[in-house]
Design a protein around this motif. Structure first.
Motif, mmCIF file in Angstrom:
data_model
loop_
_atom_site.group_PDB
_atom_site.id
_atom_site.type_symbol
_atom_site.label_atom_id
_atom_site.label_comp_id
_atom_site.label_asym_id
_atom_site.label_seq_id
_atom_site.Cartn_x
_atom_site.Cartn_y
_atom_site.Cartn_z
ATOM 1 N N UNK A 151 -99.904 47.323 -105.981
ATOM 2 C CA UNK A 151 -99.030 48.193 -106.770
ATOM 3 C C UNK A 151 -99.367 49.672 -106.640
ATOM 4 N N UNK A 152 -100.484 49.998 -106.018
ATOM 5 C CA UNK A 152 -100.925 51.391 -105.956
ATOM 6 C C UNK A 152 -100.401 52.086 -104.703
ATOM 7 N N UNK A 211 -93.817 47.587 -91.623
ATOM 8 C CA UNK A 211 -94.692 47.485 -92.791
ATOM 9 C C UNK A 211 -93.951 47.954 -94.037
ATOM 10 N N UNK A 212 -94.059 47.179 -95.108
ATOM 11 C CA UNK A 212 -93.612 47.640 -96.419
ATOM 12 C C UNK A 212 -94.725 48.516 -96.980
ATOM 13 N N UNK A 213 -94.408 49.745 -97.347
ATOM 14 C CA UNK A 213 -95.421 50.727 -97.734
ATOM 15 C C UNK A 213 -95.102 51.308 -99.098
ATOM 16 N N UNK A 214 -96.060 51.218 -100.003
ATOM 17 C CA UNK A 214 -95.915 51.775 -101.355
ATOM 18 C C UNK A 214 -96.327 53.256 -101.298
ATOM 19 N N UNK A 215 -95.365 54.136 -101.527
ATOM 20 C CA UNK A 215 -95.664 55.565 -101.443
ATOM 21 C C UNK A 215 -96.064 56.172 -102.783
ATOM 22 N N UNK A 216 -95.738 55.482 -103.883
ATOM 23 C CA UNK A 216 -96.148 55.925 -105.217
ATOM 24 C C UNK A 216 -96.529 54.693 -106.031
ATOM 25 N N UNK A 231 -96.500 51.792 -108.326
ATOM 26 C CA UNK A 231 -95.515 51.019 -109.060
ATOM 27 C C UNK A 231 -94.063 51.178 -108.654
ATOM 28 N N UNK A 232 -93.762 51.954 -107.603
ATOM 29 C CA UNK A 232 -92.367 52.105 -107.184
ATOM 30 C C UNK A 232 -92.074 51.146 -106.033
#
Length: 233
Positions: A159-160, A176-181, A183-184
């Motif tokens: 989630x980070x 790749x699925x990448x979390x940039x912020x 929880x978003x």
């Protein structure tokens, strides 16, 4: 920028697929790409109407940013009519003519281009980012808002900010699925040309210090919409 096209724009889907098949081996997905690029470019296209037919009015935008400060160095637009219909997997042929026109008007050549779209994460492994990279010779990656082909395990994605999970299709890693912020929703990064996936993700994160979408995408999206609004009165 000087860009010499190796093909004419296709008249139908069969010609478009043939172009993709011919150019696909030219795309380099191993990179590594520049370790410290000075200039990043974002590219996007805005559509009038439903965005699916020929003769739709389009506005393409390219924004060149200082890679360190993310301040705008240069920007360019091109407005015209779509000459190719919407066909899944051939979306690039609607956007490429105007994007190339906008790129040609730039005085600064970016070190890396980040497209609002797909690269290797494409049914024929040759999305918009691949095509643009091959045509320009520049390191290029796709940063998409939604996946087009393949999927990922949501349980594997933390989630980070900076968390990632492989996007796979038929057992092959395509992006790749990448979390940039924190929880978003993630963005979906795939290589286009002359860059590897780790570098593409690192640059995407660097360009997204405060929002889900990188500044390259946010500013190019805004510029394309403004150009379209100006063209339609």
């Amino acid at each position: 920028m000087r860009i010499q096209l190796p093909h004419a724009w296709p008249a139908d889907a069969a010609e478009a697929v043939a172009i993709q098949d011919r150019l696909r081996p030219l795309a380099d997905h191993t990179g590594p790409g520049p370790a410290a690029p000075a200039l990043l470019a974002g590219l996007d296209v805005a559509y009038a109407g439903d965005g699916g037919g020929t003769d739709d009015l389009l506005a393409a935008a390219v924004v060149v940013l200082d890679a360190r400060t993310l301040e705008v160095v240069e920007q360019a637009t091109a407005v015209g009519r779509a000459t190719f219909p919407y066909v899944p997997g051939l979306f690039a042929f609607r956007e490429l003519p105007l994007l190339i026109e906008a790129l040609k008007s730039l005085e600064h050549t970016p070190d890396v281009m980040l497209c609002d779209g797909q690269g290797f994460a494409h049914p024929r492994r040759f999305g918009l980012a691949c095509h643009l990279g091959v045509l320009t010779g520049l390191p290029t990656a796709g940063v998409a808002k939604t996946p087009f082909t393949g999927g990922y395990d949501p349980a594997a994605l933390g989630t980070r900010r900076g968390a990632s999970a492989d996007l796979t299709d038929g057992g092959e890693r395509v992006g790749r699925a990448l979390r940039t912020q924190d929880g978003v929703k993630p963005v979906y990064v795939s290589t286009g040309h002359a860059i590897d996936l780790d570098t593409a993700c690192r640059l995407t994160l660097a360009a997204a210090p405060a929002y889900r979408l990188p500044q390259t995408t946010r500013l190019a999206d805004r510029l394309s919409r403004d150009a379209l609004k100006a063209a339609t009165g």
